[in-house]
Each structure stands twice: as structure tokens, then as C-alpha cells.
Design a protein around this motif. Structure first.
Motif, PDB file in Angstrom:
ATOM      1  N   CYS A  29      16.605  20.447  31.461  1.00 37.83           N
ATOM      2  CA  CYS A  29      17.196  19.465  32.359  1.00 37.83           C
ATOM      3  C   CYS A  29      18.322  20.135  33.114  1.00 37.83           C
ATOM      4  N   GLN A  62      22.549  17.068  30.127  1.00 37.13           N
ATOM      5  CA  GLN A  62      21.675  18.238  30.237  1.00 37.13           C
ATOM      6  C   GLN A  62      21.239  18.732  28.867  1.00 37.13           C
ATOM      7  N   THR A  91      23.896  23.409  37.446  1.00 40.36           N
ATOM      8  CA  THR A  91      24.246  23.023  36.088  1.00 40.36           C
ATOM      9  C   THR A  91      25.667  22.480  36.065  1.00 40.36           C
ATOM     10  N   LEU A 147      20.273  14.344  36.710  1.00 41.86           N
ATOM     11  CA  LEU A 147      19.536  15.201  35.792  1.00 41.86           C
ATOM     12  C   LEU A 147      18.079  15.239  36.226  1.00 41.86           C
TER      13      LEU A 147
END
Length: 184
Positions: A53, A135, A95, A60
Motif C-alpha cells: 500500500c 500503509q 510514501t 492509500l
């Protein structure tokens, strides 16, 4: 006997006429977010597919990578912590993990992934912790051997943010982050 055969044939013909009409052109289908029902077959010999993810446009998004070996939860998590690949970055994946969550390691205990973290320093200045924890949870929850994810701080349960802003000590799953999930 003949009457029964006719009844069966009529039933088969009636059922064959039911269903969804065919589209004139192919259309794309969006798979649901969350762990796949079964591991996908690998397209490259000797490699396996593994879900991650990542973040795109503040949401996400699950993506799949080819890896040499699936490995355990810690190895899977280490691949996530390494960040998006060059190809993933090229299509807008990022991220929220650097500076938001400092992960020390992970292990699997009775189906639950336990992730040991250390608090971020005062200087992190990150406000997207919920994405970072999401994540990790969504990535590890994609594994067939994981039934939930919990976080530990110095060996003790740590409450982390869910998508709705509430805190939970877990176990958490991808279902705890629906408001943050985007299309694959």
C-alpha cells in the motif's frame, strides 16, 4: 421418463436465457481494495507477487510487485519501508512513512503481525501519521497469514490512528482505513 427429460431441457433453456447482456465494448473492472482472496499467480518464473500500500494524492493505493521470495512479515515490511520503486514513483506513488513512523521490526504471533516502532523525533513535523500507519496495516493485512496488525512501543501495545481519527491498539486491518483508500 420423457416428461422428466423435457422438464430438465426446458429448465436448462430458461436458465441459459437469463444473465447479464454482453457489452458492445470491453470495460475495465476495479477490484475491491483490501487483501486479495487468493494469492495471484506469478507472471515471471521463480518470482511471486506481493501487495504493497503506497500513497497517491493523499490516499492509500494498493499495488503489486514481483519479488524473488515472499518471505515473512518483517521482510515484507522492509520492502515497504524501502519506498516506492522507480516505476511506482513515475506513476505518482509515494510514501508517508519517512519521518512519521520509525519501524524497528515486525514478527508474526498467532496470525497477528506485531510491528515494533519507536516514536518519531520532535523534529519530524509530519502530520500524516494516519497514512503511514495505514500503509503498514494495509500492506501486512494483504498477506494470507496475517489476520490483523498491532503496534508495540518498547514492547507495550501502542494506540495508533485509524482513518476516522480514533486511536486503536489493534488488531487493525485494511477495513480500519476505508476513508483513505483509493482505487488500485
Amino acid at each position: 421418463m420423457t416428461r422428466r427429460l423435457v422438464a430438465v431441457l426446458v429448465a436448462v433453456l430458461l436458465l441459459a436465457g437469463c444473465g447479464v447482456p454482453a457489452d458492445k465494448q470491453p470495460r475495465s473492472v476495479e477490484p475491491p481494495f483490501g487483501p486479495p482472496a487468493a494469492p495471484a499467480a506469478s507472471s515471471a518464473p521463480g518470482r511471486v507477487e506481493q501487495a504493497f500500500c503506497l500513497v497517491r494524492s493523499g490516499q492509500l493505493v494498493r499495488t503489486v510487485r514481483q519479488v524473488d521470495t515472499a518471505g515473512g512479515v518483517d521482510g515484507h515490511l522492509r520492502r515497504l519501508l524501502a519506498g516506492p520503486t522507480r516505476a511506482e514513483r513515475a506513476v505518482g506513488f509515494g510514501t508517508a512513512l519517512p519521518g512519521a513512523v520509525h519501524v524497528l521490526g515486525a514478527r508474526l504471533v498467532d496470525g497477528r503481525a506485531q510491528v515494533e516502532v519507536e516514536p518519531p523525533g520532535e523534529e519530524s513535523g509530519r502530520s500524516d501519521e494516519v497514512l503511514a500507519y495505514g500503509q503498514i496495516v494495509c500492506t501486512l493485512d494483504s498477506r494470507p497469514d496475517v489476520t490483523g496488525v498491532s503496534f508495540l512501543l518498547r514492547g507495550r501495545p501502542l494506540e495508533v490512528p485509524r482513518a476516522d481519527g480514533s486511536l486503536s491498539a489493534g488488531p487493525l486491518t485494511a477495513a480500519d482505513y476505508p476513508a483513505l483508500t483509493g482505487p488500485d
